[in-house]
Design an enzyme around this catalytic site. Structure first.
Site, PDB file in Angstrom:
ATOM      1  N   ARG B  50       0.835  -1.192   0.000  1.00  0.00           N
ATOM      2  CA  ARG B  50       0.000   0.000   0.000  1.00  0.00           C
ATOM      3  C   ARG B  50       0.871   1.244   0.000  1.00  0.00           C
ATOM      4  O   ARG B  50       2.028   1.201   0.387  1.00  0.00           O
ATOM      5  CB  ARG B  50      -0.838   0.076   1.275  1.00  0.00           C
ATOM      6  N   ASP B  52       0.128   5.314   1.531  1.00  0.00           N
ATOM      7  CA  ASP B  52      -0.846   6.126   2.278  1.00  0.00           C
ATOM      8  C   ASP B  52      -1.414   7.266   1.443  1.00  0.00           C
ATOM      9  O   ASP B  52      -0.852   7.620   0.404  1.00  0.00           O
ATOM     10  CB  ASP B  52      -0.152   6.744   3.505  1.00  0.00           C
ATOM     11  N   TYR B 110      12.231   3.683  -1.374  1.00  0.00           N
ATOM     12  CA  TYR B 110      11.416   4.880  -1.207  1.00  0.00           C
ATOM     13  C   TYR B 110      12.340   6.091  -1.206  1.00  0.00           C
ATOM     14  O   TYR B 110      13.487   5.998  -0.749  1.00  0.00           O
ATOM     15  CB  TYR B 110      10.675   4.859   0.138  1.00  0.00           C
ATOM     16  N   ARG B 197       8.733   7.727   6.619  1.00  0.00           N
ATOM     17  CA  ARG B 197       8.378   9.097   7.006  1.00  0.00           C
ATOM     18  C   ARG B 197       8.915   9.441   8.399  1.00  0.00           C
ATOM     19  O   ARG B 197       9.284  10.595   8.657  1.00  0.00           O
ATOM     20  CB  ARG B 197       6.868   9.297   6.929  1.00  0.00           C
TER      21      ARG B 197
END
Lengths: 248, 248
Positions: B50, B52, B110, B197
């Site tokens: 997934r 966000d 990422y 994050r």
């Protein structure tokens, strides 16, 4: 009272253009609301010109008058704190009381961006029009040359306009490839409604081989909007720079 | 039936994340609706994982099964025609029936982007977090080194998670300056909820001089989310690449 001159950049994607309109969220409306929160005054700003819904700015200029005593070097920070992320004040300075952001414009530059990747760059989809087949930039540049100078630009003006005098001076019009992006760069003393988008749309048709570069000469002389190409989408257009007289 | 493997990029700004959720507009939902229009089949796609709400992807991967006879080289064009501009299929290929976009992931990358201009770049406001004071990239890089390797990342995982095993392997974590942007680049075998994050948010605090680079070692060992920094905003995060096994 003092007059301030401001340089502002904005992402026009989510706005109904620059100018205040009833029941619409506009750039001017957001800036005036921020000024009210900061100063307590009801301030009306004057921009160098409007931009349409979806059009962006890197260097829009506006001025306003205020009685606020905020020092000029603090203004930018204070105002940006009150503005949404899509609107950024780049700089502010004191201006003479006779300076006018619209009437004193000497030169304006607009840039139109085409994403010429075979598969669209998703991070440019709000700021460029995607044309998947490679454009012939040399042909576009050759076509562009016909529009430089002082001409009646009726053929490159939305039929919806009410302006009588359609003579404008294009100081420079060039087409440049930057990696997979093609930019149409246009400098002039002023532009008619949709003029840069119609020029960009017509040049794209030249770049696609649908029109000959020298057709631009014929289209210009005919003063007929029907002969020019499609109006390119708003999202590819950015008001790049506004130049004022030396004392502006 | 055949299985197709797809590489997709998306601008997550206006979506409630990747995964289908009731009454929400999601990336998966948009892709499945487009597949239904193209094939007439009710297709469920499987993503590599997934993302966000507000998180972007340059290289998300998903697979699906279909009875459609559309040739593999036509798929991309047909599907992109049915998708909104914010979602772009970059490539599609036939996959073995045993390929699984989630279970076969070997490495994920990422990237977190920080706009470190004194005045925010308005054209990056959807894709980068703005930090106006210059970050100490060297200190951030020094801090990052403590997180490389196989560790229990409880301190860098949202307290809202239900995953029991919080051990993950970070293969590489580096901080690079590219002009006025600072990028946090993270490769690993998998990531916990909000992990990148929280890492980015903590490294920013190091770059701002609020924490010492060697604090990262202590935070990691404590296995306590309270000790790490703030979760950096979703908009700066992009799923960059998913790498599969040789036969993937």
């Amino acid at each position: 009272m003092r007059r301030l001159k401001c340089l502002v950049a904005y992402d026009g994607t989510d706005y109904s253009g620059f100018q205040v309109q009833p029941d619409q969220v506009t750039i001017q409306g957001e800036i005036e609301a921020a000024l009210q929160r900061v100063t307590g005054e009801s301030i009306q700003i004057a921009g160098s010109g409007r931009t349409d819904a979806g059009v962006h700015a890197r260097g829009q200029v506006f001025h306003f008058d205020t009685s606020s005593s905020i020092p000029v070097d603090k203004w930018r920070f204070v105002l940006n704190n009150q503005l949404p992320d899509a609107i950024v004040i780049r700089s502010m300075e004191e201006a003479s009381p006779s300076f006018h952001a619209r009437f004193d414009v000497k030169v304006k530059e607009y840039r139109y961006c085409i994403d010429n990747n075979p598969v669209a760059d998703v991070f440019r989809h709000r700021y460029a029009d995607h044309i998947r087949y490679p454009l012939d930039v040399e042909a576009m540049q050759q076509a562009a040359r016909h529009l430089i100078g002082t001409h009646d630009f009726t053929s490159f003006c939305s039929a919806k306009t009410f302006v009588e005098d359609k003579v404008r001076t294009v100081y420079d019009l060039r087409v440049e490839r930057d990696g997979q992006e093609v930019w149409v760069i246009c400098r002039g003393n002023g532009f008619l409604y949709n003029m840069v988008r119609i020029i960009a749309g017509t040049l794209v048709e030249v770049g696609q081989g649908k029109r000959h570069p020298d057709d631009l000469q014929r289209i210009l002389l005919a003063r007929d909007r029907e002969l020019a190409g499609k109006t390119a989408p708003a999202k590819g257009l950015t008001m790049w720079e506004v130049v004022y007289t030396e004392n502006g």
